[in-house]
Design a protein around this motif. Structure first.
Motif, PDB file in Angstrom:
ATOM      1  N   GLY A   1       0.778  -1.235   0.000  1.00  0.00           N
ATOM      2  CA  GLY A   1       0.000   0.000   0.000  1.00  0.00           C
ATOM      3  C   GLY A   1       0.803   1.275   0.000  1.00  0.00           C
ATOM      4  N   GLY A   2       2.123   1.157  -0.024  1.00  0.00           N
ATOM      5  CA  GLY A   2       2.962   2.347  -0.069  1.00  0.00           C
ATOM      6  C   GLY A   2       3.072   3.055   1.284  1.00  0.00           C
ATOM      7  N   GLN A   3       3.611   4.258   1.241  1.00  0.00           N
ATOM      8  CA  GLN A   3       3.847   5.033   2.462  1.00  0.00           C
ATOM      9  C   GLN A   3       2.573   5.305   3.271  1.00  0.00           C
ATOM     10  OE1 GLN A   3       6.554   6.007   4.092  1.00  0.00           O
ATOM     11  NE2 GLN A   3       7.948   5.056   2.628  1.00  0.00           N
ATOM     12  N   PRO A   4       1.442   5.632   2.621  1.00  0.00           N
ATOM     13  CA  PRO A   4       0.237   5.869   3.431  1.00  0.00           C
ATOM     14  C   PRO A   4      -0.183   4.633   4.241  1.00  0.00           C
ATOM     15  CG  PRO A   4      -0.067   6.741   1.223  1.00  0.00           C
ATOM     16  CD  PRO A   4       1.214   5.950   1.212  1.00  0.00           C
ATOM     17  N   ALA A   5      -0.066   3.465   3.653  1.00  0.00           N
ATOM     18  CA  ALA A   5      -0.419   2.232   4.364  1.00  0.00           C
ATOM     19  C   ALA A   5       0.563   1.958   5.492  1.00  0.00           C
ATOM     20  CB  ALA A   5      -0.473   1.054   3.400  1.00  0.00           C
ATOM     21  N   LEU A   6       1.828   2.240   5.259  1.00  0.00           N
ATOM     22  CA  LEU A   6       2.830   2.063   6.312  1.00  0.00           C
ATOM     23  C   LEU A   6       2.525   2.982   7.489  1.00  0.00           C
ATOM     24  CD1 LEU A   6       5.452   0.999   7.529  1.00  0.00           C
ATOM     25  CD2 LEU A   6       6.674   2.698   6.142  1.00  0.00           C
ATOM     26  N   LYS A   7       2.219   4.228   7.201  1.00  0.00           N
ATOM     27  CA  LYS A   7       1.910   5.185   8.262  1.00  0.00           C
ATOM     28  C   LYS A   7       0.681   4.751   9.055  1.00  0.00           C
ATOM     29  CE  LYS A   7       0.907  10.031   9.087  1.00  0.00           C
ATOM     30  NZ  LYS A   7       0.647  11.343   8.511  1.00  0.00           N
ATOM     31  N   ALA A   8      -0.352   4.308   8.345  1.00  0.00           N
ATOM     32  CA  ALA A   8      -1.572   3.845   9.012  1.00  0.00           C
ATOM     33  C   ALA A   8      -1.299   2.611   9.869  1.00  0.00           C
ATOM     34  CB  ALA A   8      -2.649   3.544   7.973  1.00  0.00           C
ATOM     35  N   THR A   9      -0.481   1.698   9.365  1.00  0.00           N
ATOM     36  CA  THR A   9      -0.166   0.477  10.106  1.00  0.00           C
ATOM     37  C   THR A   9       0.639   0.792  11.354  1.00  0.00           C
ATOM     38  OG1 THR A   9      -0.257  -0.838   8.088  1.00  0.00           O
ATOM     39  CG2 THR A   9       0.954  -1.793   9.946  1.00  0.00           C
ATOM     40  N   ARG A  10       1.613   1.691  11.236  1.00  0.00           N
ATOM     41  CA  ARG A  10       2.396   2.083  12.420  1.00  0.00           C
ATOM     42  C   ARG A  10       1.490   2.684  13.489  1.00  0.00           C
ATOM     43  NH1 ARG A  10       7.624   4.861   9.538  1.00  0.00           N
ATOM     44  NH2 ARG A  10       8.802   2.929   9.267  1.00  0.00           N
ATOM     45  N   GLY A  11       0.602   3.568  13.070  1.00  0.00           N
ATOM     46  CA  GLY A  11      -0.319   4.180  14.027  1.00  0.00           C
ATOM     47  C   GLY A  11      -1.216   3.155  14.690  1.00  0.00           C
ATOM     48  N   LEU A  12      -1.726   2.227  13.900  1.00  0.00           N
ATOM     49  CA  LEU A  12      -2.597   1.177  14.431  1.00  0.00           C
ATOM     50  C   LEU A  12      -1.848   0.309  15.433  1.00  0.00           C
ATOM     51  CD1 LEU A  12      -5.236  -0.480  14.427  1.00  0.00           C
ATOM     52  CD2 LEU A  12      -4.303  -1.726  12.464  1.00  0.00           C
ATOM     53  N   LEU A  13      -0.646  -0.095  15.100  1.00  0.00           N
ATOM     54  CA  LEU A  13       0.142  -0.939  16.000  1.00  0.00           C
ATOM     55  C   LEU A  13       0.399  -0.221  17.322  1.00  0.00           C
ATOM     56  CD1 LEU A  13       2.698  -2.444  13.468  1.00  0.00           C
ATOM     57  CD2 LEU A  13       0.769  -3.614  14.538  1.00  0.00           C
ATOM     58  N   ASP A  14       0.764   1.047  17.235  1.00  0.00           N
ATOM     59  CA  ASP A  14       1.019   1.814  18.462  1.00  0.00           C
ATOM     60  C   ASP A  14      -0.238   1.916  19.326  1.00  0.00           C
ATOM     61  OD1 ASP A  14       3.655   2.217  17.718  1.00  0.00           O
ATOM     62  OD2 ASP A  14       3.325   4.256  16.960  1.00  0.00           O
ATOM     63  N   GLU A  15      -1.363   2.203  18.683  1.00  0.00           N
ATOM     64  CA  GLU A  15      -2.609   2.370  19.430  1.00  0.00           C
ATOM     65  C   GLU A  15      -3.112   1.071  20.033  1.00  0.00           C
ATOM     66  OE1 GLU A  15      -6.045   4.965  18.521  1.00  0.00           O
ATOM     67  OE2 GLU A  15      -4.814   5.447  16.765  1.00  0.00           O
ATOM     68  N   ILE A  16      -3.109   0.007  19.252  1.00  0.00           N
ATOM     69  CA  ILE A  16      -3.628  -1.286  19.738  1.00  0.00           C
ATOM     70  C   ILE A  16      -2.794  -1.785  20.910  1.00  0.00           C
ATOM     71  CG2 ILE A  16      -3.812  -3.742  19.156  1.00  0.00           C
ATOM     72  CD1 ILE A  16      -5.970  -2.658  17.737  1.00  0.00           C
ATOM     73  N   CYS A  17      -1.491  -1.687  20.789  1.00  0.00           N
ATOM     74  CA  CYS A  17      -0.629  -2.228  21.837  1.00  0.00           C
ATOM     75  C   CYS A  17      -0.690  -1.415  23.126  1.00  0.00           C
ATOM     76  CB  CYS A  17       0.800  -2.373  21.319  1.00  0.00           C
ATOM     77  SG  CYS A  17       0.913  -3.730  20.110  1.00  0.00           S
ATOM     78  N   ALA A  18      -1.209  -0.184  23.062  1.00  0.00           N
ATOM     79  CA  ALA A  18      -1.334   0.650  24.256  1.00  0.00           C
ATOM     80  C   ALA A  18      -2.775   0.728  24.756  1.00  0.00           C
ATOM     81  CB  ALA A  18      -0.821   2.057  23.954  1.00  0.00           C
ATOM     82  N   SER A  19      -3.702   0.145  24.026  1.00  0.00           N
ATOM     83  CA  SER A  19      -5.119   0.305  24.342  1.00  0.00           C
ATOM     84  C   SER A  19      -5.616  -0.764  25.319  1.00  0.00           C
ATOM     85  CB  SER A  19      -5.931   0.218  23.045  1.00  0.00           C
ATOM     86  OG  SER A  19      -7.297   0.355  23.321  1.00  0.00           O
ATOM     87  N   PRO A  20      -6.445  -0.348  26.277  1.00  0.00           N
ATOM     88  CA  PRO A  20      -7.035  -1.332  27.191  1.00  0.00           C
ATOM     89  C   PRO A  20      -8.271  -2.019  26.602  1.00  0.00           C
ATOM     90  CG  PRO A  20      -7.698   0.866  27.835  1.00  0.00           C
ATOM     91  CD  PRO A  20      -6.741   1.019  26.670  1.00  0.00           C
ATOM     92  N   ALA A  21      -8.785  -1.481  25.486  1.00  0.00           N
ATOM     93  CA  ALA A  21      -9.983  -2.051  24.870  1.00  0.00           C
ATOM     94  C   ALA A  21      -9.983  -1.744  23.383  1.00  0.00           C
ATOM     95  CB  ALA A  21     -11.234  -1.461  25.515  1.00  0.00           C
ATOM     96  N   LEU A  22     -10.717  -2.537  22.630  1.00  0.00           N
ATOM     97  CA  LEU A  22     -10.848  -2.299  21.191  1.00  0.00           C
ATOM     98  C   LEU A  22     -12.020  -1.372  20.930  1.00  0.00           C
ATOM     99  CD1 LEU A  22     -10.251  -5.777  19.559  1.00  0.00           C
ATOM    100  CD2 LEU A  22      -8.849  -3.742  19.362  1.00  0.00           C
ATOM    101  N   THR A  23     -11.714  -0.206  20.412  1.00  0.00           N
ATOM    102  CA  THR A  23     -12.767   0.725  20.051  1.00  0.00           C
ATOM    103  C   THR A  23     -13.298   0.373  18.671  1.00  0.00           C
ATOM    104  OG1 THR A  23     -11.228   2.263  18.999  1.00  0.00           O
ATOM    105  CG2 THR A  23     -11.632   2.560  21.372  1.00  0.00           C
TER     106      THR A  23
END
Length: 123
Positions: free
Chosen positions: A31-53
């Motif tokens: 998916g290119g750079q936009p997909a990489l950026k979105a994936t990095r953000g998702l990984l950071d958020e999920i691994c720090a989140s107490p629940a799935l929004t």
């Protein structure tokens, strides 16, 4: 007062943390750079989140759609161009397929299928 522990969420977080580099590499390739950026953000958020929004569930659905090549046939989407540049004989192709399957298994244990399909078709 109460400590809430969700073993399914913990399993998802463990999977994402353990496969972080592979997921990011696959996102960049598919998916290119936009997909990489979105994936990095998702990984950071999920691994720090107490629940799935709802948003995290939707973004997980988008990541799975990317890995499972859901949009590569739509010439209006960047995934089509990225996919066209991939040589099927590359060793990473099989690794991405396995990663997509493993992610699907983990998601099936955590998130109902209908919650993943809430992701809008347009990125």
């Amino acid at each position: 007062m109460f400590d809430c522990y969700d073993p399914a969420l913990a399993a998802l977080q463990t999977f994402l943390h353990g496969h972080s580099e592979a997921l990011q590499n696959a996102a960049l390739l598919l998916g290119g750079q936009p997909a990489l950026k979105a994936t990095r953000g998702l990984l950071d958020e999920i691994c720090a989140s107490p629940a799935l929004t709802r948003r995290l569930r939707r973004d997980l659905g988008k990541l799975h759609a990317l890995l499972s090549l859901e949009h590569v046939h739509d010439p209006e989407r960047p995934e089509a161009a990225c996919f066209a540049a991939i040589d099927p004989s590359w060793s990473c192709v099989e690794e991405i397929c396995l990663l997509a399957d493993e992610l699907a298994e983990v998601l099936d244990a955590v998130i109902p299928t209908e919650a993943l399909t809430l992701a809008p078709r347009a990125a």
